[in-house]
Design an enzyme around this catalytic site. Structure first.
Site, mmCIF file in Angstrom:
data_model
loop_
_atom_site.group_PDB
_atom_site.id
_atom_site.type_symbol
_atom_site.label_atom_id
_atom_site.label_comp_id
_atom_site.label_asym_id
_atom_site.label_seq_id
_atom_site.Cartn_x
_atom_site.Cartn_y
_atom_site.Cartn_z
ATOM 1 N N HIS A 74 0.860 -1.187 0.000
ATOM 2 C CA HIS A 74 0.000 0.000 0.000
ATOM 3 C C HIS A 74 0.901 1.245 0.000
ATOM 4 C CE1 HIS A 74 -2.479 3.118 1.928
ATOM 5 N NE2 HIS A 74 -3.516 2.478 1.437
ATOM 6 N N VAL A 90 1.368 3.821 1.743
ATOM 7 C CA VAL A 90 2.008 4.313 2.975
ATOM 8 C C VAL A 90 3.077 3.352 3.504
ATOM 9 C CG1 VAL A 90 0.028 5.701 3.693
ATOM 10 C CG2 VAL A 90 0.258 3.347 4.543
ATOM 11 N N LYS A 91 3.179 2.168 2.919
ATOM 12 C CA LYS A 91 4.150 1.178 3.405
ATOM 13 C C LYS A 91 5.534 1.452 2.793
ATOM 14 C CE LYS A 91 0.727 -0.594 5.697
ATOM 15 N NZ LYS A 91 -0.229 -1.630 5.356
ATOM 16 N N HIS A 92 6.521 0.567 3.055
ATOM 17 C CA HIS A 92 7.914 0.901 2.704
ATOM 18 C C HIS A 92 8.174 1.001 1.221
ATOM 19 C CE1 HIS A 92 7.983 -0.548 6.791
ATOM 20 N NE2 HIS A 92 8.985 0.281 6.956
#
Ligand SMILES: *Cc1c(COP(=O)(O)O)cnc(C)c1O
Length: 358
Positions: free
Chosen positions: A171, A173-175
């Protein structure tokens, strides 16, 4: 508004996706295979199986573990609902284990005997210490949606040194991001084969009965990642080290600037471990007022998470009290944390927080 999380996309990423659009494969094809190979090698696992999102990856992991009616899985309640929903998807029961307030992770010493699976969520990017699990359940599934790039003394999260499977989310917002996307890593050939079948309708090709012939042996879904997304993922993965370094640098800056304020700073990684800092989570008294004040100052603070056992659909599963989870939840506040956050933007966040808590 300075958001709490945001993707970093550059011209290389855009070119990688545009190239796929000019080719023959849009849905799952060679770029998915390449992304899986790169991801498996990054985390040191034998297999990586890509999915259309992290929730599908969790669902597939529970299905591959053959959890179902009569199975009991435990997880922490301080997580996104998908970490528990995946057990309900397969008809298993969910029990929650309280968190250790020093790590904000599920307290491994409280995991009961005789359960079928632990879904170990590496909250905010600090890995759960799987060496201190009190008893060995049939399956250990790591939800590493927050922890791509984190390290334990056993190596990178995702190498499944002390688990059967490890799931990731891509997603924005993930790394790293693929728009929507996810993956499961495992060292088991059998689990990998089950995961691949589950992703593709449960189909098993049987070419010995004709080139076209396949049978559906178990129920599956269309949970495939597209080649467009996979090409983005491979391009993003090349920048993971830089993303992680910046997240850690921002964490150090927050720690120095916030020392002495009436807030509890997030747990640090112990010696020999490293933190992936998906989130930078404070505990602050009077959270509601601080949240509202920062939001009106243009700072997109967030709360991770409304504990899963508070949701009405989980009322009947909240079998044991979770005093630590409830107490921590009352004070949680996530500050902006993403690689493209500039020092100046971070200083704006810090100044606004100082005003809000004074
Ligand atoms: C993001 C996240 C998921 C789900 O990932 P999606 O890709 O959004 O489906 C699952 N568990 C946790 C802890 C997450 O943060």
């Amino acid at each position: 508004m300075i958001p709490y999380g945001r993707q970093s996309i550059d011209d290389d990423d855009i070119a990688a996706v545009a190239d796929v659009l000019k080719g023959d494969w849009l849905t799952q094809g060679p770029h998915v295979e390449e992304f899986e190979t790169e991801l498996a090698s990054e985390v040191g696992a034998r297999h990586a199986v890509a999915f259309c999102n992290g929730t599908a990856a969790l669902h597939a992991a529970c299905a591959a573990a053959q959890l179902g009616p009569g199975s009991i899985g435990v997880t922490s309640a301080l997580t996104f609902a998908a970490s528990a929903n995946c057990l309900l998807y397969v008809g298993a029961d969910v029990q929650f284990v309280d968190i250790d307030p020093l790590t904000l992770n599920l307290d491994p010493r409280q995991v009961p005997d005789g359960i079928d699976a632990v879904i170990a969520v590496h909250y905010a990017g600090l890995p759960v210490d799987l060496t201190s699990l009190r008893s060995r359940s049939r399956f250990i599934i790591e939800d590493a949606s927050h922890a791509l790039g984190a390290q334990t003394p056993d190596g990178p999260v995702g190498n499944c040194a002390r688990s059967d499977m490890c799931t990731f989310s891509f997603h924005p917002v993930k790394h790293i991001t693929t728009g929507e996307g996810g993956a499961v890593t495992t060292n088991s050939d059998d689990l990998a084969a089950r995961l691949r079948r589950f992703r593709h309708h449960g189909i098993s090709p049987q070419p010995e009965k004709g080139g076209w012939y396949y049978e559906i042996e178990s129920l599956g879904f269309n949970y495939r990642l597209t080649d467009l997304q996979a090409a983005l993922g491979t391009s993003q993965l090349k920048k993971l080290d830089r993303f992680l370094a910046r997240r850690n640098e921002l964490a150090v800056r927050y720690r120095e600037a916030l020392l002495g304020l009436p807030v509890v700073l997030p747990p640090e990684a112990p010696d020999g471990w490293s933190h992936a800092y998906h989130l930078f989570v404070l505990r602050v008294a009077g959270r509601r007022g601080v949240y509202d004040e920062l939001r009106s100052a243009g700072i997109g603070v967030q709360v991770h998470y409304v504990p899963v056992h508070h949701h009405p659909i989980y009322k009947e599963h909240a079998s044991v009290p979770l005093p630590q989870t409830d107490a921590v939840y009352d004070e949680l506040l996530s500050l902006p944390m993403f690689p493209d956050l500039t020092d100046r933007e971070q200083d704006t966040v810090i100044e606004a927080l100082k005003v809000a808590v004074s």
